[in-house]
Design an enzyme around this catalytic site. Structure first.
Site, PDB file in Angstrom:
ATOM      1  N   CYS A   1     140.333  26.348  -6.028  1.00  0.00           N
ATOM      2  CA  CYS A   1     141.168  27.325  -6.745  1.00  0.00           C
ATOM      3  C   CYS A   1     141.470  26.835  -8.149  1.00  0.00           C
ATOM      4  O   CYS A   1     141.316  27.565  -9.116  1.00  0.00           O
ATOM      5  CB  CYS A   1     142.476  27.564  -6.022  1.00  0.00           C
ATOM      6  SG  CYS A   1     142.446  27.145  -4.294  1.00  0.00           S
TER       7      CYS A   1
ATOM      8  N   GLN B   1     143.949  20.768   6.715  1.00  0.00           N
ATOM      9  CA  GLN B   1     143.079  19.610   6.480  1.00  0.00           C
ATOM     10  C   GLN B   1     143.274  18.528   7.535  1.00  0.00           C
ATOM     11  O   GLN B   1     142.551  17.530   7.530  1.00  0.00           O
ATOM     12  CB  GLN B   1     143.377  19.000   5.099  1.00  0.00           C
ATOM     13  CG  GLN B   1     143.073  19.913   3.934  1.00  0.00           C
ATOM     14  CD  GLN B   1     141.598  19.911   3.569  1.00  0.00           C
ATOM     15  OE1 GLN B   1     140.830  19.068   4.038  1.00  0.00           O
ATOM     16  NE2 GLN B   1     141.188  20.844   2.737  1.00  0.00           N
TER      17      GLN B   1
ATOM     18  N   THR C   1     142.939  45.018  13.888  1.00  0.00           N
ATOM     19  CA  THR C   1     141.941  44.766  14.931  1.00  0.00           C
ATOM     20  C   THR C   1     141.476  43.317  14.868  1.00  0.00           C
ATOM     21  O   THR C   1     141.148  42.807  13.791  1.00  0.00           O
ATOM     22  CB  THR C   1     140.733  45.700  14.726  1.00  0.00           C
ATOM     23  OG1 THR C   1     141.203  47.045  14.773  1.00  0.00           O
ATOM     24  CG2 THR C   1     139.678  45.487  15.803  1.00  0.00           C
TER      25      THR C   1
ATOM     26  N   ALA D   1     144.392  30.070   6.615  1.00  0.00           N
ATOM     27  CA  ALA D   1     145.634  29.322   6.406  1.00  0.00           C
ATOM     28  C   ALA D   1     146.505  29.968   5.337  1.00  0.00           C
ATOM     29  O   ALA D   1     147.728  29.875   5.393  1.00  0.00           O
ATOM     30  CB  ALA D   1     145.316  27.878   6.021  1.00  0.00           C
ATOM     31  N   THR D   2     145.888  30.630   4.367  1.00  0.00           N
ATOM     32  CA  THR D   2     146.677  31.286   3.317  1.00  0.00           C
ATOM     33  C   THR D   2     147.593  32.328   3.938  1.00  0.00           C
ATOM     34  O   THR D   2     148.809  32.337   3.704  1.00  0.00           O
ATOM     35  CB  THR D   2     145.743  31.961   2.290  1.00  0.00           C
ATOM     36  OG1 THR D   2     144.896  30.959   1.726  1.00  0.00           O
ATOM     37  CG2 THR D   2     146.537  32.652   1.194  1.00  0.00           C
TER      38      THR D   2
ATOM     39  N   HIS E   1     137.390  27.330   8.647  1.00  0.00           N
ATOM     40  CA  HIS E   1     136.275  26.807   7.838  1.00  0.00           C
ATOM     41  C   HIS E   1     136.459  25.364   7.397  1.00  0.00           C
ATOM     42  O   HIS E   1     135.549  24.783   6.807  1.00  0.00           O
ATOM     43  CB  HIS E   1     135.957  27.735   6.660  1.00  0.00           C
ATOM     44  CG  HIS E   1     136.979  27.782   5.575  1.00  0.00           C
ATOM     45  ND1 HIS E   1     136.864  27.073   4.422  1.00  0.00           N
ATOM     46  CD2 HIS E   1     138.121  28.486   5.472  1.00  0.00           C
ATOM     47  CE1 HIS E   1     137.907  27.341   3.640  1.00  0.00           C
ATOM     48  NE2 HIS E   1     138.686  28.188   4.258  1.00  0.00           N
TER      49      HIS E   1
ATOM     50  N   ASN F   1     145.072  18.611   0.376  1.00  0.00           N
ATOM     51  CA  ASN F   1     143.674  19.030   0.260  1.00  0.00           C
ATOM     52  C   ASN F   1     142.973  18.440  -0.955  1.00  0.00           C
ATOM     53  O   ASN F   1     141.750  18.435  -1.014  1.00  0.00           O
ATOM     54  CB  ASN F   1     143.592  20.558   0.220  1.00  0.00           C
ATOM     55  CG  ASN F   1     144.512  21.149  -0.817  1.00  0.00           C
ATOM     56  OD1 ASN F   1     145.734  20.963  -0.761  1.00  0.00           O
ATOM     57  ND2 ASN F   1     143.955  21.850  -1.770  1.00  0.00           N
TER      58      ASN F   1
END
Ligand SMILES: *Cc1c(COP(=O)(O)O)cnc(C)c1O
Length: 389
Positions: A332, A188, A247, A80-81, A209, A160
């Site tokens: 973070c 989320q 790739t 997502a970043t 994830h 989040n």
């Protein structure tokens, strides 16, 4: 994975959803060791490449189906970043000569805030919206911020840290009426809340994830009509219709696809069960005095419960809690030791922001985990309050 009697701590940290579903792991393993799915999906001259490409396209269809998009509107990224960076930097830089105004909220994830700050330094104007005490951004506030030169609005669906849910449909309608593009970070939201926003948002970020998929893979939804407004920020082999060179990681993508298929089949039932567990955890914790919710209890995400404990340091609490894996704020911001900027933006004092814990629930969270966690937190809070100066 969690479980009754397990020696390892109950896992209620950063989206308990980061536990990879064994069915996802199996789909990934097939691409690493299987009968030829280890080819490069861009190699179209042999069967190995074709097999890998088929897995990638099957996964793309699963991701698209989860959010009501068309497969061609899904661009795979590292998470997502990167997806949010692509949406924000990719539209801003492609349209800098036409429109230079952006809108976002102070409570967004850093993956949105930091590209926005970067663009401010490059000469774009950014309007920073404030949330109410429950963390909600009023669609009217978005409407009021829109200008003729507004290029893009970025508002996440589910916060989040607190689980506050935004009215993306209403915000999308306001943006469309004013001719502005809307990006939404759905990391989320997907798999836990309805996210059929195709047609209401122009861009949306996802990461595997947070739905029991692998780390390091996600996607940006790019609505077909919005494609002319965005340009790549990574250059190279021209994969993903030129929007994201590199790739494609077949095994990661296959795992993401499987996670999306499982979320589509089981997400509603998972969410209902998580909502019951979250309510039970809150009932247990709120039997103590001086316990304040930072999550909207009635309509927040079922996966997140953020709570402040008066007179207790969140960091001491985390250290004292050996029986459960939990954190203060986001992964973070807890690394920096700073009080959560999200809780501060909702008007919580530094002390209350520092004395907070964020519990995350997922598909594998059990009633036993919740009971253990609630009891452990109550013991630790009582003990720490007893020794506080
Ligand atoms: C986890 C998360 C991200 C970042 O996802 P990555 O996979 O680390 O890139 C972005 N936004 C929200 C809302 C998140 O919860």
């Amino acid at each position: 994975m969690n479980g009754a009697g397990a020696a390892r701590p109950a896992y209620l940290d950063n989206a308990a959803t980061t536990a990879v579903d064994p069915r996802v792991a199996a789909a990934m393993a097939e691409c690493l060791t299987g009968e030829g799915a280890y080819g490069n999906p861009s190699s179209t001259t042999h069967a190995y490449g074709h097999e890998a490409a088929a897995r990638v396209e099957a996964a793309r269809a699963e991701v698209a189906a989860l959010v009501g998009a068309r497969p061609a509107e899904i661009v795979f990224t590292s998470g997502a970043t990167e997806a949010s960076n692509l949406a924000i930097l990719g539209t801003a830089r492609a349209n800098a000569d036409r429109r230079r105004h952006l809108v976002t909220a102070r409570t967004e994830h850093r993956a949105t805030l930091d590209p926005m700050r970067r663009l401010e330094r490059e000469g774009f104007a950014v309007t920073w919206l404030a949330a109410d005490r429950d963390g909600r951004i009023a669609p009217d506030a978005v409407r009021a911020a829109l200008r003729p030169d507004t290029l893009l609005v970025s508002i996440m669906q589910v916060n989040n840290e607190t689980g506050a849910v935004q009215d993306i449909a209403a915000i999308g309608a306001a943006c469309r009426a004013a001719g502005a593009l809307l990006h939404s970070d759905l990391a989320q939201g997907v798999g836990k809340l309805p996210t059929l926003f195709a047609g209401q948002v122009d861009f949306a970020s996802f990461t595997a994830h947070k739905i029991h998929g692998p780390k390091g893979i996600g996607a940006l939804y790019v609505a077909a009509a919005a494609r002319p407004w965005i340009a790549p920020i990574v250059f190279g082999g021209g994969q993903e219709r030129g929007l994201r060179s590199g790739t494609l990681p077949t095994h990661q993508i296959a795992g993401f696809g499987r996670a999306c298929a499982l979320a589509r089949a089981e997400g509603t039932a998972d969410a209902a069960r998580m909502a019951g567990l979250r309510a039970a955890l809150w009932r247990n914790l709120s039997e103590m005095p001086g316990v304040l919710p930072n999550s909207p209890l009635a309509d927040g995400s079922p996966a997140i419960l953020n709570v402040s404990f008066e007179g207790v340091e969140g960091e001491s609490l985390v250290t004292a809690l050996e029986e459960i894996a939990v954190s203060t704020g986001s992964a973070c911001s807890s690394a920096s030791g700073e009080p959560s900027y999200v809780l501060r933006a909702l008007g919580r004092s530094t002390e209350l922001a520092q004395g907070s814990l964020r519990f995350s629930l997922g598909r594998f969270t059990t009633a036993t985990d919740i009971e253990r966690a609630g009891d452990a937190v109550r013991r630790a809070v009582t003990r720490l309050r007893g020794i506080a100066p």
